[in-house]
Design a protein around this motif. Structure first.
Motif, PDB file in Angstrom:
ATOM      1  N   GLY A  34       0.796  -1.222   0.000  1.00  0.00           N
ATOM      2  CA  GLY A  34       0.000   0.000   0.000  1.00  0.00           C
ATOM      3  C   GLY A  34       0.828   1.271   0.000  1.00  0.00           C
ATOM      4  N   THR A  35       0.176   2.335  -0.382  1.00  0.00           N
ATOM      5  CA  THR A  35       0.864   3.623  -0.506  1.00  0.00           C
ATOM      6  C   THR A  35       1.347   4.157   0.836  1.00  0.00           C
ATOM      7  OG1 THR A  35      -1.283   4.747  -0.448  1.00  0.00           O
ATOM      8  CG2 THR A  35      -0.314   4.341  -2.621  1.00  0.00           C
ATOM      9  N   ASP A  36       0.546   4.009   1.878  1.00  0.00           N
ATOM     10  CA  ASP A  36       0.949   4.538   3.186  1.00  0.00           C
ATOM     11  C   ASP A  36       2.243   3.897   3.669  1.00  0.00           C
ATOM     12  OD1 ASP A  36      -1.190   6.247   3.307  1.00  0.00           O
ATOM     13  OD2 ASP A  36      -2.313   5.086   4.786  1.00  0.00           O
ATOM     14  N   GLU A  37       2.361   2.601   3.519  1.00  0.00           N
ATOM     15  CA  GLU A  37       3.568   1.911   3.989  1.00  0.00           C
ATOM     16  C   GLU A  37       4.786   2.309   3.164  1.00  0.00           C
ATOM     17  OE1 GLU A  37       5.897  -0.104   6.483  1.00  0.00           O
ATOM     18  OE2 GLU A  37       3.749   0.225   6.750  1.00  0.00           O
ATOM     19  N   ILE A  38       4.615   2.495   1.872  1.00  0.00           N
ATOM     20  CA  ILE A  38       5.731   2.926   1.035  1.00  0.00           C
ATOM     21  C   ILE A  38       6.196   4.312   1.473  1.00  0.00           C
ATOM     22  CG2 ILE A  38       6.432   3.566  -1.312  1.00  0.00           C
ATOM     23  CD1 ILE A  38       4.451   1.391  -2.317  1.00  0.00           C
ATOM     24  N   LEU A  73       9.887  16.746  -3.249  1.00  0.00           N
ATOM     25  CA  LEU A  73       8.693  16.439  -4.038  1.00  0.00           C
ATOM     26  C   LEU A  73       7.665  15.714  -3.179  1.00  0.00           C
ATOM     27  CD1 LEU A  73       7.249  16.486  -6.793  1.00  0.00           C
ATOM     28  CD2 LEU A  73       8.357  14.279  -7.267  1.00  0.00           C
ATOM     29  N   LEU A  74       8.103  14.710  -2.444  1.00  0.00           N
ATOM     30  CA  LEU A  74       7.185  13.972  -1.575  1.00  0.00           C
ATOM     31  C   LEU A  74       6.546  14.904  -0.550  1.00  0.00           C
ATOM     32  CD1 LEU A  74       5.863  11.379  -0.611  1.00  0.00           C
ATOM     33  CD2 LEU A  74       7.929  10.897   0.711  1.00  0.00           C
ATOM     34  N   GLU A  75       7.336  15.761   0.037  1.00  0.00           N
ATOM     35  CA  GLU A  75       6.802  16.711   1.015  1.00  0.00           C
ATOM     36  C   GLU A  75       5.724  17.604   0.392  1.00  0.00           C
ATOM     37  OE1 GLU A  75       8.062  17.705   4.612  1.00  0.00           O
ATOM     38  OE2 GLU A  75       7.890  15.550   4.251  1.00  0.00           O
ATOM     39  N   SER A  76       5.932  18.012  -0.841  1.00  0.00           N
ATOM     40  CA  SER A  76       4.971  18.907  -1.486  1.00  0.00           C
ATOM     41  C   SER A  76       3.700  18.185  -1.933  1.00  0.00           C
ATOM     42  CB  SER A  76       5.615  19.618  -2.678  1.00  0.00           C
ATOM     43  OG  SER A  76       5.832  18.725  -3.744  1.00  0.00           O
ATOM     44  N   LEU A  77       3.778  16.872  -2.124  1.00  0.00           N
ATOM     45  CA  LEU A  77       2.634  16.116  -2.641  1.00  0.00           C
ATOM     46  C   LEU A  77       1.982  15.192  -1.623  1.00  0.00           C
ATOM     47  CD1 LEU A  77       4.171  15.032  -6.075  1.00  0.00           C
ATOM     48  CD2 LEU A  77       2.615  16.950  -5.629  1.00  0.00           C
ATOM     49  N   TYR A  78       2.577  15.059  -0.474  1.00  0.00           N
ATOM     50  CA  TYR A  78       2.172  14.060   0.512  1.00  0.00           C
ATOM     51  C   TYR A  78       0.662  14.073   0.793  1.00  0.00           C
ATOM     52  CZ  TYR A  78       2.093  11.452   4.888  1.00  0.00           C
ATOM     53  OH  TYR A  78       1.802  10.547   5.858  1.00  0.00           O
ATOM     54  N   LYS A  79       0.092  15.219   0.943  1.00  0.00           N
ATOM     55  CA  LYS A  79      -1.322  15.313   1.315  1.00  0.00           C
ATOM     56  C   LYS A  79      -2.262  14.912   0.180  1.00  0.00           C
ATOM     57  CE  LYS A  79      -0.432  18.501   4.913  1.00  0.00           C
ATOM     58  NZ  LYS A  79      -0.791  19.500   5.794  1.00  0.00           N
ATOM     59  N   ASN A  80      -1.731  14.777  -1.021  1.00  0.00           N
ATOM     60  CA  ASN A  80      -2.550  14.393  -2.169  1.00  0.00           C
ATOM     61  C   ASN A  80      -2.530  12.894  -2.437  1.00  0.00           C
ATOM     62  OD1 ASN A  80      -3.001  17.150  -2.614  1.00  0.00           O
ATOM     63  ND2 ASN A  80      -1.215  17.307  -3.929  1.00  0.00           N
ATOM     64  N   MET A  81      -1.884  12.134  -1.563  1.00  0.00           N
ATOM     65  CA  MET A  81      -1.737  10.699  -1.781  1.00  0.00           C
ATOM     66  C   MET A  81      -2.901   9.930  -1.183  1.00  0.00           C
ATOM     67  SD  MET A  81       0.994  10.369  -3.411  1.00  0.00           S
ATOM     68  CE  MET A  81       1.394  12.010  -3.930  1.00  0.00           C
ATOM     69  N   PRO A  82      -3.524   9.094  -1.973  1.00  0.00           N
ATOM     70  CA  PRO A  82      -4.595   8.261  -1.416  1.00  0.00           C
ATOM     71  C   PRO A  82      -4.009   7.073  -0.654  1.00  0.00           C
ATOM     72  CG  PRO A  82      -4.296   7.782  -3.738  1.00  0.00           C
ATOM     73  CD  PRO A  82      -3.369   8.914  -3.405  1.00  0.00           C
ATOM     74  N   THR A  83      -4.746   6.650   0.337  1.00  0.00           N
ATOM     75  CA  THR A  83      -4.404   5.415   1.038  1.00  0.00           C
ATOM     76  C   THR A  83      -5.040   4.287   0.240  1.00  0.00           C
ATOM     77  OG1 THR A  83      -4.368   6.508   3.169  1.00  0.00           O
ATOM     78  CG2 THR A  83      -4.704   4.129   3.172  1.00  0.00           C
ATOM     79  N   THR A  84      -4.186   3.471  -0.381  1.00  0.00           N
ATOM     80  CA  THR A  84      -4.741   2.429  -1.250  1.00  0.00           C
ATOM     81  C   THR A  84      -3.768   1.284  -1.429  1.00  0.00           C
ATOM     82  OG1 THR A  84      -5.782   2.002  -3.395  1.00  0.00           O
ATOM     83  CG2 THR A  84      -3.905   3.510  -3.389  1.00  0.00           C
ATOM     84  N   TRP A  85      -4.312   0.155  -1.857  1.00  0.00           N
ATOM     85  CA  TRP A  85      -3.513  -1.008  -2.224  1.00  0.00           C
ATOM     86  C   TRP A  85      -3.819  -1.419  -3.665  1.00  0.00           C
ATOM     87  CZ3 TRP A  85      -5.165  -0.005   2.591  1.00  0.00           C
ATOM     88  CH2 TRP A  85      -4.248  -0.147   3.621  1.00  0.00           C
ATOM     89  N   THR A  86      -4.521  -0.563  -4.382  1.00  0.00           N
ATOM     90  CA  THR A  86      -4.848  -0.919  -5.760  1.00  0.00           C
ATOM     91  C   THR A  86      -4.311   0.131  -6.728  1.00  0.00           C
ATOM     92  OG1 THR A  86      -6.978   0.213  -5.836  1.00  0.00           O
ATOM     93  CG2 THR A  86      -6.991  -2.053  -5.029  1.00  0.00           C
ATOM     94  N   LEU A  87      -3.786  -0.353  -7.814  1.00  0.00           N
ATOM     95  CA  LEU A  87      -3.255   0.540  -8.839  1.00  0.00           C
ATOM     96  C   LEU A  87      -4.362   1.335  -9.511  1.00  0.00           C
ATOM     97  CD1 LEU A  87      -0.566  -1.775 -10.416  1.00  0.00           C
ATOM     98  CD2 LEU A  87      -0.211   0.182  -8.906  1.00  0.00           C
ATOM     99  N   GLN A  88      -5.541   0.771  -9.569  1.00  0.00           N
ATOM    100  CA  GLN A  88      -6.664   1.466 -10.196  1.00  0.00           C
ATOM    101  C   GLN A  88      -6.928   2.802  -9.492  1.00  0.00           C
ATOM    102  OE1 GLN A  88     -10.242  -0.840 -10.333  1.00  0.00           O
ATOM    103  NE2 GLN A  88     -11.362   0.685 -11.507  1.00  0.00           N
ATOM    104  N   ASP A  89      -6.803   2.823  -8.172  1.00  0.00           N
ATOM    105  CA  ASP A  89      -7.013   4.067  -7.424  1.00  0.00           C
ATOM    106  C   ASP A  89      -5.934   5.098  -7.748  1.00  0.00           C
ATOM    107  OD1 ASP A  89      -9.177   2.901  -6.170  1.00  0.00           O
ATOM    108  OD2 ASP A  89      -8.043   2.356  -4.376  1.00  0.00           O
TER     109      ASP A  89
END
Length: 123
Positions: A34-38, A73-89
């Protein structure tokens, strides 16, 4: 527990940073952890205070700049990241796409020298 030198510690940390950049650039990682763990894995090894610890000769100037670019870059985009385990999201998430592209580019810089020995200091 045996203490290790700062040099050996940096070599090991550099290898973990490479692994995390690879997770960002590898789509199967999203489906596995998932995205959160990465994202959290990145923050295990990188923040504003740690960047000064990552220095030559273990990290080249190009690698240090790559770390800073990706982290900013991550710092600037962090809040736009969905919590997900699917690539479709993530297919419709422009911020995630930017991170994947950046991680792939920065990973290439690190892979010019590849993984470093984790048991013996480089000279």
């Amino acid at each position: 527990m045996t203490e290790i030198s700062d040099t050996l510690l940096k070599q090991r940390l550099r290898n973990r940073i490479i692994e995390v950049l690879d997770m960002f650039s590898d789509q199967t990682s999203v489906e596995s952890i998932g995205t959160d763990e990465i994202i959290n894995s990145w923050y295990d090894y990188m923040d504003e205070e740690r960047v000064d610890f990552y220095n030559e000769p273990i990290f080249t100037k190009k690698e240090i700049n790559a770390l800073k670019r990706f982290h900013n870059l991550l710092e600037s985009l962090y809040k736009n990241m969905p919590t997900t385990w699917t690539l479709q999201d993530l297919n419709i998430n422009e911020s995630w796409s930017k991170l994947v592209i950046s991680a792939t580019e920065e990973l290439q810089i690190f892979m010019e020298r590849g993984l470093l020995d984790e048991d013996n200091e480089i000279t």
